[in-house]
Design a protein around this motif. Structure first.
Motif, PDB file in Angstrom:
ATOM      1  N   TYR A 156      -5.696   3.041   4.568  1.00  0.00           N
ATOM      2  CA  TYR A 156      -5.561   1.609   4.281  1.00  0.00           C
ATOM      3  C   TYR A 156      -4.263   1.059   4.863  1.00  0.00           C
ATOM      4  O   TYR A 156      -4.201  -0.104   5.256  1.00  0.00           O
ATOM      5  CB  TYR A 156      -5.660   1.357   2.778  1.00  0.00           C
ATOM      6  CG  TYR A 156      -7.072   1.530   2.298  1.00  0.00           C
ATOM      7  CD1 TYR A 156      -8.012   0.523   2.502  1.00  0.00           C
ATOM      8  CD2 TYR A 156      -7.488   2.714   1.708  1.00  0.00           C
ATOM      9  CE1 TYR A 156      -9.324   0.693   2.099  1.00  0.00           C
ATOM     10  CE2 TYR A 156      -8.802   2.893   1.308  1.00  0.00           C
ATOM     11  CZ  TYR A 156      -9.718   1.873   1.509  1.00  0.00           C
ATOM     12  OH  TYR A 156     -11.024   2.035   1.127  1.00  0.00           O
ATOM     13  N   CYS A 190     -12.928   3.247   6.466  1.00  0.00           N
ATOM     14  CA  CYS A 190     -12.470   3.000   5.091  1.00  0.00           C
ATOM     15  C   CYS A 190     -13.634   2.627   4.178  1.00  0.00           C
ATOM     16  O   CYS A 190     -13.752   3.136   3.055  1.00  0.00           O
ATOM     17  CB  CYS A 190     -11.431   1.875   5.083  1.00  0.00           C
ATOM     18  SG  CYS A 190      -9.833   2.315   5.783  1.00  0.00           S
ATOM     19  N   THR A 195       0.833  -1.203   0.000  1.00  0.00           N
ATOM     20  CA  THR A 195       0.000   0.000   0.000  1.00  0.00           C
ATOM     21  C   THR A 195       0.868   1.254   0.000  1.00  0.00           C
ATOM     22  O   THR A 195       0.594   2.230  -0.721  1.00  0.00           O
ATOM     23  CB  THR A 195      -0.934   0.007   1.225  1.00  0.00           C
ATOM     24  OG1 THR A 195      -1.811  -1.123   1.150  1.00  0.00           O
ATOM     25  CG2 THR A 195      -1.766   1.275   1.278  1.00  0.00           C
ATOM     26  N   LEU A 219     -10.252  -1.917  -0.304  1.00  0.00           N
ATOM     27  CA  LEU A 219      -9.239  -1.229  -1.106  1.00  0.00           C
ATOM     28  C   LEU A 219      -9.527  -1.359  -2.597  1.00  0.00           C
ATOM     29  O   LEU A 219      -9.331  -0.413  -3.373  1.00  0.00           O
ATOM     30  CB  LEU A 219      -7.861  -1.797  -0.782  1.00  0.00           C
ATOM     31  CG  LEU A 219      -6.644  -1.080  -1.350  1.00  0.00           C
ATOM     32  CD1 LEU A 219      -6.685   0.409  -1.042  1.00  0.00           C
ATOM     33  CD2 LEU A 219      -5.366  -1.697  -0.816  1.00  0.00           C
TER      34      LEU A 219
END
Length: 232
Positions: free
Chosen positions: A28, A71, A19, A201
């Motif tokens: 994330y 998130c 990431t 993600l």
């Protein structure tokens, strides 16, 4: 039960590194590192069986889920925006749960507070895979199924602990080791949580017009590779 926590530690560390390399949003990175913290806390608790280490196991479960909620509910926002009301709500939730649990010392309270966060995550995930990105159903349902399998085995272990222990004493050592349902709870919930981060993600990078792809390391372990948007 101690070693099984490696699934909470090693894969998320790899995910955090990837990431960072991909230049993705720091939340994330926080999600991966929070999952690692859960694994480290659980490792310390199962290695020592001390109350202080138990808190390092249980409270990060709340904190990591709060990061997951943030998130997932911010997947469809413009880049570099911060939802301060949601952030404040989740920080307050974490703080209140921590204070009450430290004073109450009641496992059921922790389980209810944790279960509430998981339910919120599940509802949002189902919405995404049913109505926004239906081609992510496989990843979403796999994450949920694996997590629920771990939850089921954890309950079986809690309810039938004495009988299972007596049964394992009659089994060969190898068979007894692989029937440690609490260890399977670690493995399956660790994998389910990791897959959830991939789902979140993947959803986020799709919205930002990146090109995410799930690849399998050694043909077994899923990782997310994210290519930047194509330049027009």
């Amino acid at each position: 039960n101690t070693v099984s926590n490696l699934i909470f530690i090693l894969p998320p560390i790899y995910g955090a590194i990837q990431t960072y390399k991909d230049g993705l949003e720091k939340r994330y990175l926080a999600a991966y590192l929070c999952l690692t913290a859960v694994g480290l806390g659980s490792w310390c608790f199962h290695m020592t069986l001390k109350y202080e280490m138990q808190l390092l196991d249980e409270l990060p479960m709340i904190y990591s889920c709060c990061v997951f909620v943030y998130c997932l509910y911010e997947c469809f926002k413009y880049k570099n925006t911060v939802n301060y009301p949601l952030l404040f709500l989740l920080i307050t939730y974490s703080f209140v749960v921590s204070i009450v649990y430290l004073n109450l010392k009641e496992p059921v309270f922790h389980q209810i507070m944790y279960g509430t966060l998981v339910s919120i995550i599940v509802l949002r995930s189902v919405y995404i895979v049913l109505w926004v990105y239906p081609w992510l159903r496989g990843l979403g349902y796999t994450s949920l199924t694996v997590f629920l399998m771990g939850f089921f085995l954890w309950n079986v272990d809690n309810i039938f602990c004495d009988k299972l222990r007596a049964l394992r004493e009659k089994m060969p050592p190898v068979v007894g080791a692989v029937t440690q349902f609490h260890a399977w709870w670690h493995i399956l919930t660790g994998l389910g949580s990791y897959l959830h981060i991939l789902l979140s993600l993947y959803t986020r990078t799709l919205f930002l017009k990146h090109r995410p792809k799930v690849k399998f390391v050694f043909g077994i372990w899923p990782v997310l590779l994210v290519e930047p948007p194509k330049k027009l």
